[in-house]
Every structure is written in C-alpha cells, then in structure tokens.
Design an enzyme around this catalytic site. Structure first.
Site, PDB file in Angstrom:
ATOM      1  N   GLY A  32       0.752  -1.186   0.182  1.00  0.00           N
ATOM      2  CA  GLY A  32      -0.080   0.143  -0.116  1.00  0.00           C
ATOM      3  C   GLY A  32       0.814   1.182   0.003  1.00  0.00           C
ATOM      4  O   GLY A  32       2.010   1.239   0.271  1.00  0.00           O
ATOM      5  N   ARG A  33       0.398   2.357  -0.379  1.00  0.00           N
ATOM      6  CA  ARG A  33       1.072   3.716  -0.578  1.00  0.00           C
ATOM      7  C   ARG A  33      -0.314   4.666   0.120  1.00  0.00           C
ATOM      8  O   ARG A  33      -1.227   4.442   0.097  1.00  0.00           O
ATOM      9  CB  ARG A  33       1.081   3.834  -1.744  1.00  0.00           C
ATOM     10  CG  ARG A  33       2.781   3.863  -2.159  1.00  0.00           C
ATOM     11  CD  ARG A  33       2.793   4.069  -3.582  1.00  0.00           C
ATOM     12  NE  ARG A  33       4.048   3.501  -3.957  1.00  0.00           N
ATOM     13  CZ  ARG A  33       5.208   4.084  -4.047  1.00  0.00           C
ATOM     14  NH1 ARG A  33       5.349   5.442  -3.770  1.00  0.00           N
ATOM     15  NH2 ARG A  33       6.412   3.172  -4.310  1.00  0.00           N
ATOM     16  N   GLY A  67       3.200   7.407   3.643  1.00  0.00           N
ATOM     17  CA  GLY A  67       4.397   6.370   3.714  1.00  0.00           C
ATOM     18  C   GLY A  67       3.848   5.389   2.744  1.00  0.00           C
ATOM     19  O   GLY A  67       2.932   5.114   2.011  1.00  0.00           O
ATOM     20  N   LYS A  94       5.242   0.277   7.852  1.00  0.00           N
ATOM     21  CA  LYS A  94       5.041   1.440   7.243  1.00  0.00           C
ATOM     22  C   LYS A  94       6.215   2.275   7.379  1.00  0.00           C
ATOM     23  O   LYS A  94       6.598   2.897   8.350  1.00  0.00           O
ATOM     24  CB  LYS A  94       3.881   2.217   7.778  1.00  0.00           C
ATOM     25  CG  LYS A  94       3.496   3.550   7.190  1.00  0.00           C
ATOM     26  CD  LYS A  94       2.015   3.859   7.314  1.00  0.00           C
ATOM     27  CE  LYS A  94       1.712   5.122   6.382  1.00  0.00           C
ATOM     28  NZ  LYS A  94       0.344   5.220   6.095  1.00  0.00           N
ATOM     29  N   ASP A 115      -7.744  11.611   8.034  1.00  0.00           N
ATOM     30  CA  ASP A 115      -7.777  10.945   6.636  1.00  0.00           C
ATOM     31  C   ASP A 115      -8.650   9.670   6.727  1.00  0.00           C
ATOM     32  O   ASP A 115      -8.243   8.660   6.559  1.00  0.00           O
ATOM     33  CB  ASP A 115      -6.431  10.723   6.307  1.00  0.00           C
ATOM     34  CG  ASP A 115      -6.169  10.440   4.802  1.00  0.00           C
ATOM     35  OD1 ASP A 115      -7.222  10.747   3.937  1.00  0.00           O
ATOM     36  OD2 ASP A 115      -5.189  10.236   4.296  1.00  0.00           O
TER      37      ASP A 115
END
Ligand SMILES: *[C@@H]1O[C@H](CO)[C@@H](O)[C@H](O)[C@H]1NC(C)=O
Ligand SMILES: *[C@@H]1O[C@H](CO)[C@@H](O)[C@H](O)[C@H]1NC(C)=O
Ligand SMILES: *[C@@H]1O[C@H](CO)[C@@H](O)[C@H](O)[C@H]1NC(C)=O
Ligand SMILES: *[C@@H]1O[C@H](CO)[C@@H](O)[C@H](O)[C@H]1NC(C)=O
Ligand SMILES: *[C@@H]1O[C@H](CO)[C@@H](O)[C@H](O)[C@H]1NC(C)=O
Ligand SMILES: *[C@@H]1O[C@H](CO)[C@@H](O)[C@H](O)[C@H]1NC(C)=O
Ligand SMILES: *[C@@H]1O[C@H](CO)[C@@H](O)[C@H](O)[C@H]1NC(C)=O
Length: 803
Positions: A520-521, A525, A541, A633
């Site tokens: 994942g991104r 990070g 991460k 977020d």
C-alpha cells in the site's frame, strides 16, 4: 490645524486618565500604597507595577500587563507577597533610604523585603520587558530585580536559573502558592513536581524514564533556561521547543498553571485575551494529584478535564479538587468480615501499592487471594486486579492511597474499592460517570489487551514516585553511572517504557525482504508486508515525511500505541534510526474496505457492521480525548478488515507525526486528507475539529451505500461522471425528486452490486446518518459517539422488527 492637535491630545490622554496615575521611577524615601491608585509604569507602558486587589481588602504588590483583558482582569506576572496578602489601610511599599525595598502591612508588619541594602543612589524602575529593577545611578547595575524571583510566570528573555522556581497558583482565583513546581533538580534536569498535601512526586519528564531516555542531558551544569521573543524555549538540559506561532510578534508569557501543566500564552491584541501557543503536552489526567485522593480524572475532547469522586465519597472542600474526596463511610473495624469490595471498570490508580519493597504487585493471584490479602491490612483501601497478557496471569495491586486515578475506555481492568459491608452504594457500573463524558455508549467492546509495563518496572516506578524527588536523583545518578550516555537503551527497557517493541532497521529490512513486497501507499508512507522473527505477519509502514526528532517521534508514537480498541489497528512497534521513521502494525488479511468494495465482496450486512465498527473506532479516538488524535484522513483505504470483516481504522495519529517541519509550521498548517473525503473546513480555512473525521466518515458510508466514490455520480444517461462532492448532491437530488416514493429512490441510489438485497430499515438509518455527517456546517454534524449511539439503537429496532 490647532483643533486637530487638540483633539489628538485628548485622544491620547483619555486612555491614560482611565488608568491610575503613573510614575516611571520610585526614588529613595518614597512609597506607594493601595489606596493611592498609583502605579509604576514601564517606559513603553506595557507593564505596570503596584498594588493589585485580589480579594476583599486583600492586596498583593505585583507586576502585570497594563492591557486589561476582555473579562476585565489583569494578567499578573510577578508577585512579592502572594502568600501573605496585605490590607488596604496603612500599607506601604517603600524604597527606604538604606536602599532596601519593603512591604509593610498595617503600619508595622514587614510582609516582604528585598534583603539588599545599597548606600549608593538607587531608584526603582520597571523595564520594558516587565523586569522590576533597583538600578544604581552610579553604574546602571541592577542591585535587585524581580526576574530573579519569579512566581508562576516567566517572560521572554527572563533567565530561569538554578535558583529560580516556578510555583503554580493555588486556584484560578487564589494566587497563593499551589502544589506544582518547576525547577532544575540537583542533576541539572528541569522537572515538574507535584508537592501536594499527602504526596510528593515527579511527573514530568515521565518518572520511569531516566534523563537520557527523556532526551535530557544531566551533564550541563549551567542550569539555565529561557524563552526568547520569537517563542523559542531552550534549557541547558537540552529541552527545547518552539511555540506554534513562532516568530517575533505577540507578547508572550510562560506560566505554570493551576493544573500542573506549563504553557506559553500569546496575547491576542484584538480579542484582548491569551491564546495557548504551546503546552507541556502532558496527557491531562497524567498530571499527578490533579483530582486529589479518592477521585477519578477523566478527559473529554470537548469539555476538557474533569474530576469526580469515587462512589460513596464526597468532595472534601467544594470547589477545590486538589483536596480530593473523603469517604461518606467509616471502616471502623479491621475485622475482615466487615468489608466488601465494589468494582469500578476502566479505572486505574497509580502507585501506593502494598507489597514487598520494590514489588507492588502479587502475581498469579486469584480474585479471592487478592481480596484476602487486602483485608489483612487495615489501611488497604482497595486493589487493582488485572490480567497481564504477557504473563498469562492475573496480578493483584493492593493500595494504601487511591490517588492519581484515571478513567479511560482504554483500560480494560478494574479497581475494587473497600467499603463497609452494610454500606449500600447505589450506582450502576459504567453509567455513573456518564455526566462527565458526553457519551451514551460507554461499553465499547475491547478485545485487545493493553500492553503495560511489566510488574517489576511498574513497582520500581511507583516506588520511585513514592520516595519522591530525592530518591529519583539517586537513581538517576546510579543509572547514568552504570550506563554511558548516548549508548542505546537496552531494548527490553524501552519496550517496557513505550509499551511496544523497538525494531532495528536491519531487522525490518530482513523481515520485509529488503522492502520488496509493497502492499500500500499513501498516508505519508509506503507499506510493506513483513514476517517478523517470531513469525508474526506485519504491515511495515515507512514514513517518508516524518522529520521530527527522535524523542518527539517516540513520544507521539507511544501515545498512539497506547490507544487500544478492537476497531483500531494495533501497533506492534516502531523503528527510529537515522532518517528512518517506521511503524510496525498488525497485518490484515482481508485488505482494505476500498479493495473489498471494488471486488464486490461485501453484502449489506457486512457493510452495516463495518459502518458500526468504524464509528466505534473513531468515537474512541475522539473521546480518548487526546485532542490531536483526530484522524484527518478517513477513507476506505484506511479502513482495514480482519478475517471476520470487522473493520479496523488505520493510520490514526499520523496527522501529527507527518509534515511537521518544526519551526514555523503550526500543527495543522497544511491541508491533509484525501480529496473527496475532506470536510469543507479544510478548504475554507476554518478551525479543524473532530468533526472533519465525521464528515469523512459520512462520505465513506455513502460510498458503501452507493458503491460509488465521493466524486462519481451517475448522469442521466447512465454514465459515471466526475464532479467534486457530487455524490452528496446527487443523493440529495434523488431524495427531493421522489420524496413520496422513498423506496424507489433508495433502490435507485443503492449499490447495484447489492442486487436490492438489504434491510430497508437499516438502509434508511445509514442514509440518514451519512447525510447528517456530511452537513456543510460542522456544528450541524453529530459527534462520532452520537453516530455509534444511533447505529446501535437502530440495530435494536431492527431486531425488534424482525422478531
Ligand atoms: C477574572 O478571572 C476570574 C478567574 O478566571 C474569573 O472568575 C472572573 O470572571 C474574571 N473577571 C473578573 C472581572 O474578575
Ligand atoms: C488561598 O489558599 C491558601 C492556601 O490554601 C489559603 O490559606 C487561603 O485562605 C486561600 N485564600 C482564599 C482567599 O481563599
Ligand atoms: C530565538 O531563538 C532562535 C533560535 O536560536 C533564533 O533563531 C531567533 O532569532 C531568536 N529570536 C530572538 C528574537 O532572539
Ligand atoms: C550548557 O548550556 C548552555 C545554555 O544552554 C550552553 O550555552 C552551553 O554551551 C552548554 N554547555 C555544554 C558543555 O554543552
Ligand atoms: C532540542 O531538542 C532536541 C531533541 O531532544 C535535541 O536533539 C536538540 O539537540 C535540542 N537542540 C538544542 C539547541 O539544544
Ligand atoms: C498460577 O497458579 C496456579 C495454581 O497455583 C498454577 O497451577 C499455575 O501454574 C500458575 N501459573 C503461573 C503462570 O505461574
Ligand atoms: C443520551 O441518551 C439519552 C437518552 O437515551 C438522550 O436523552 C441524550 O440526549 C443522549 N445524549 C447524547 C449526548 O447523545
């Protein structure tokens, strides 16, 4: 021309007239008294010195900001006689011919004096920086200055030295010396001490850290600290910070407040009020003694800190929490048969354990053993009984004083308080405290065990707290003699201190096969899959934008790591080495909500449970009451699913860890979040509160309902179109268009992948809540705990309907 000059003259004179009369110099042989209404002013008139009334016929000789605040109060920055206020009558503050300053009450009692004589000519003046000084006419030297003996405040450029001591005020309204002290200890480290009526303990830096671990240097013996005019604070023990409004500008002061925290305040000239621009960042309830004995501290995001008495106890001195509470009952006999124990959930009390020296706990005790142990001691007030997952046993902590009590939903253990057998306490567990936190659902499920310091360390820490500052010094000296500075702390210790593991970079490199398997991104990070040495699978991460110092990183990571909830992703550890800032999380097999929505793996029931779980996780974050743990977020990519499709919110707390390039950046200076999920406040530059998460949550729920991203709506011809915020508008339009036929518009907006298979009542509830959450006006949105409440209620209704 002349007229203008005259009116200007009056304009400048008028404000002066409303003040007391001002002098700029007090010469030998002169004095001022309270009823004279005379003040000594600094040349720039920012500061005044003279008598301030602090009660009926009670005065202190003080220095204050001339500017009156909008509540009519003045801000006092120094006091000569805080502990001994004087009368209004026959009281004089004088500069004697001997050069000594004296404050004489009622014509005879010397309440205060400067203790310095000077035969040379001197005068008393107030400097522009707020320093009241006795200046020699011959060489301009300061023979005496108020900056040498601060009370609870230091001003910019004021040197805080080895001889300085800040003592908090007793209360908001009582300026006499309170219980909190800030000073350089014998080992040259700046510490905060609670010096209360019953106990004395150091609580900042955290007492279980030695100086090096707290990133303080005990080697620099100069013992000096100061705040400069730009808002930068530096102490010789290496402690430093910059205020959030760093830069030359507002008037500032650093004050040790009544609640044991020290804060930098900046003056908002327009509002005529003080704004906090930095604070000691202590968790409000971790300040020792703040609620006194036999009470419980709680912290609520909206209302701040609150104290309450244990059930069966009442406040000792109404209006003064520092005195704590006293029992409404008496344990008259030591007869074990005369006592019983009342259980209170989610509460922890620190320190004052009965046990072998250095070992406060008793491992592998059954509940009965613990009860009997406590009953054996007349002065045992109760005990903490908890499960230690690391050891797989229960431990028993009998207490002699119930102080430093802290209630948090994160604590899964209980305190048992001792009461007389016949004493009836009428209260229901978990509900009695509702009035403090605006939450209706206190019973959030918790499956995770909080990782806590192991027994020996805790016992060790408590023992240290009890014996107080002196012992800590010995310990520190011992620690730093046996351990060279800058040497890495042994891993076991750090793990214990922060509650989770420190990994080395090499270790993580190996575990992630040299950072190859990217899963994942985003969120600041890149996330990699890793297999740890103990064969646990983890998500690692690497933060790319984290650029704060190690201690700051560690402090924040350990706070995040202390948040434990079944709907929050668990942090196992971290790595901080050179530039690397890495977090190690548990790995979620089922990936993110985003993936699952795309792959169409979620039926309506799962979606509903994900909405419930996510709201619980966020409510916990918001109500755990650490202001900065807004998520900021929330989006489907950050909601991960376990093998039972239970959601776990990931990436919380990162808002603070990322993007803080230190100096000129206030914490929330940069917009964060993801387009489409971001609340309007971000764009409009309005204050950021927990309601930004509520908004994002609403968008996520809409996405689960419609199966469409935030910016995608279906146009009339059936094609998807992109448009900011259009999902909300689109649904509202559909709703309007067919107001009568509710069922048809709901079927119309529902994710086609659901094939119309859903519980209509629950669907309505979800839509209602989602639309409520995405209100433009943040105050119109519900709190996250309200959302939990609504969802759980509707769940009950749903069950009733189906029966
Ligand atoms: C001054 O401060 C005290 C304590 O914060 C407050 O109770 C009071 O309302 C303020 N205003 C005046 C005019 O005293
Ligand atoms: C202020 O606190 C001190 C110390 O507890 C106490 O002696 C004094 O009476 C208090 N003053 C007022 C005005 O309450
Ligand atoms: C305050 O200290 C910082 C850091 O040393 C420095 O950059 C700044 O110029 C100082 N400000 C003033 C007004 O002295
Ligand atoms: C000790 O601290 C003072 C003030 O911060 C600083 O000026 C001095 O250089 C320091 N001394 C050492 C040996 O680090
Ligand atoms: C400020 O604190 C950080 C972190 O503890 C430390 O690394 C740095 O050396 C300090 N800066 C100064 C000028 O003392
Ligand atoms: C705890 O005590 C029980 C009974 O005394 C014993 O069987 C058990 O092995 C103990 N467990 C540990 C971890 O010491
Ligand atoms: C809590 O629940 C009660 C009754 O169920 C309700 O009246 C109250 O408004 C609720 N409070 C909040 C903050 O939701």
């Amino acid at each position: 021309m002349e007229k203008i000059q005259i009116s200007l003259f009056f304009l400048t004179l008028l404000p002066l007239l409303s003040y007391s009369s001002r002098i700029y110099v007090l010469d030998k042989g002169s004095s001022i008294s309270p009823n004279e209404d005379l003040v000594i002013s600094s040349p720039n008139e920012e500061f005044s010195a003279g008598f301030q009334s602090i009660g009926e016929n009670a005065y202190v000789f003080a220095v204050w900001f001339t500017e009156q605040l909008n509540d009519g109060n003045y801000t006092i920055v120094w006091m000569a006689n805080r502990d001994q206020p004087v009368n209004g009558k026959d009281t004089k503050f004088s500069l004697l011919y001997t050069g000594e300053l004296v404050l004489i009450d009622a014509g005879e009692i010397t309440v205060w004096k400067s203790n310095i004589d000077s035969i040379s000519p001197v005068s008393l003046q107030l400097k522009d920086d707020g320093n009241l000084v006795l200046v020699s006419y011959t060489n301009g030297e300061y023979i005496w200055q108020s900056f040498d003996s601060p009370t609870n405040t230091i001003l910019p450029e004021q040197r805080f030295t080895r001889n300085s001591l800040l003592v908090s005020s007793r209360s908001q309204t009582n300026h006499s010396s309170g219980f909190y002290k800030l000073y350089f200890f014998g080992d040259s480290v700046l510490r905060l001490l609670y010096d209360g009526p019953e106990i004395t303990s150091v609580f900042w830096p955290p007492p279980w850290l030695n100086a090096w671990q707290a990133h303080r240097s005990p080697y620099n013996n100069s013992k000096v600290a100061y705040l400069n005019a730009s808002g930068y604070f530096e102490a010789s023990d290496n402690f430093n910070f910059t205020t959030t409004d760093y830069g030359v500008g507002p008037r500032r002061r650093l004050t040790l407040d009544v609640d044991g925290n020290f804060r930098v305040y900046s003056l908002d000239k327009e509002m005529r009020s003080w704004k906090v621009s930095w604070q000691g960042a202590l968790q409000p309830c971790m300040t020792h003694g703040v609620c006194g004995a036999n009470s419980i501290c709680t912290y609520d995001h909206e209302r701040g800190r609150g104290c309450s008495c244990l059930p069966g106890f009442k406040m000792k001195t109404p209006g003064d929490w520092s005195q704590g509470c006293e029992a409404g009952f008496k344990i008259t006999s030591c007869d074990p048969d005369a006592s019983k124990f009342v259980k209170l959930n989610h509460i922890e009390y620190y320190g004052y354990d009965i046990g072998a020296p250095g070992v406060g706990s008793h491992d592998n005790f059954t509940y009965e053993q613990c009860v009997n142990y406590c009953l054996d001691y007349c002065n045992c007030k109760g005990f903490q009984y908890k499960f230690e997952p690391e050891k797989g046993v229960h431990t028993c902590w009998p207490k002699t004083i119930l102080i430093n009590g802290y209630r948090s939903n994160g604590f899964r253990d209980s305190i048992y308080i001792r009461t007389p057998k016949e004493y009836l306490i009428t209260y229901q567990n978990d509900h009695v405290f509702d009035y403090q936190c605006s939450r209706n659902t206190t019973n959030l499920e918790r499956l995770y065990y909080k990782k806590r310091p192991t027994q020996w360390l805790k016992a060790f820490m408590y023992a240290t707290i009890i014996v107080g500052a002196f012992e800590i010094l010995c310990l520190l000296i011992f620690l730093y003699k046996t351990q060279s500075p800058f040497k890495k702390t042994p891993r076991g210790y750090l793990q214990v201190v922060t509650g989770f593991q420190k990994f080395s970079y090499a270790e993580l490199k190996k575990a992630t096969k040299n950072f190859t398997e990217e899963i994942g991104r985003g969120g600041g990070g890149i996330v990699y899959k890793a297999k740890l040495i103990d064969s646990r699978v983890a998500a690692v991460k690497c933060l790319v934008e984290a650029n704060q110092g190690e201690s700051e990183f560690l402090a924040e990571v350990s706070m995040i790591g202390n948040l434990n909830h079944m709907n929050l992703i668990e942090i196992w550890g971290y790595c901080v080495e050179g530039k690397h800032r890495i977090l190690v999380y548990e790995y979620m097999d089922y990936g993110s909500l985003a993936d699952n929505l795309v792959l169409n793996k979620l039926d309506f029931e799962k979606r509903y449970q994900i909405a419930v779980g996510t709201s619980k996780g966020l409510a916990y974050l918001h109500e755990e009451c650490l202001d900065w743990v807004l998520h900021c977020d929330v989006k489907p990519h950050n909601i991960l699913l376990d093998s039972l499709y239970q959601p776990k919110v990931a990436d919380f707390g990162l808002a603070k860890l990322l993007n803080r390039s230190g100096k000129e950046n206030p914490s929330f200076s940069r917009i964060r979040g993801t387009r489409g999920y971001m609340a309007p406040e971000w764009v409009r530059n309005l204050p950021i509160t927990s309601k930004v998460d509520v908004y994002s949550y609403g968008i996520v729920v809409l996405e689960m309902i419609t199966g469409r991203g935030p910016n995608v709506a279906r146009s009339s011809n059936g094609n998807d179109v992109m448009e900011q915020g259009s999902v909300v508008t689109w649904i509202r339009e559909k709703m309007m268009q067919s107001a009568e036929d509710e069922k048809s518009w709901i079927l119309n907006i529902a994710d086609p992948a659901l094939n119309g298979e859903f519980n209509m009542d629950r669907m309505k509830i979800l839509i209602k809540i989602a639309l409520w959450c995405v209100e433009e006006d943040k105050d119109a949105r519900p709190t996250m705990s309200r959302v939990v409440h609504e969802l759980l209620h509707s769940e009950n209704d749903g069950k009733e309907n189906s029966m």
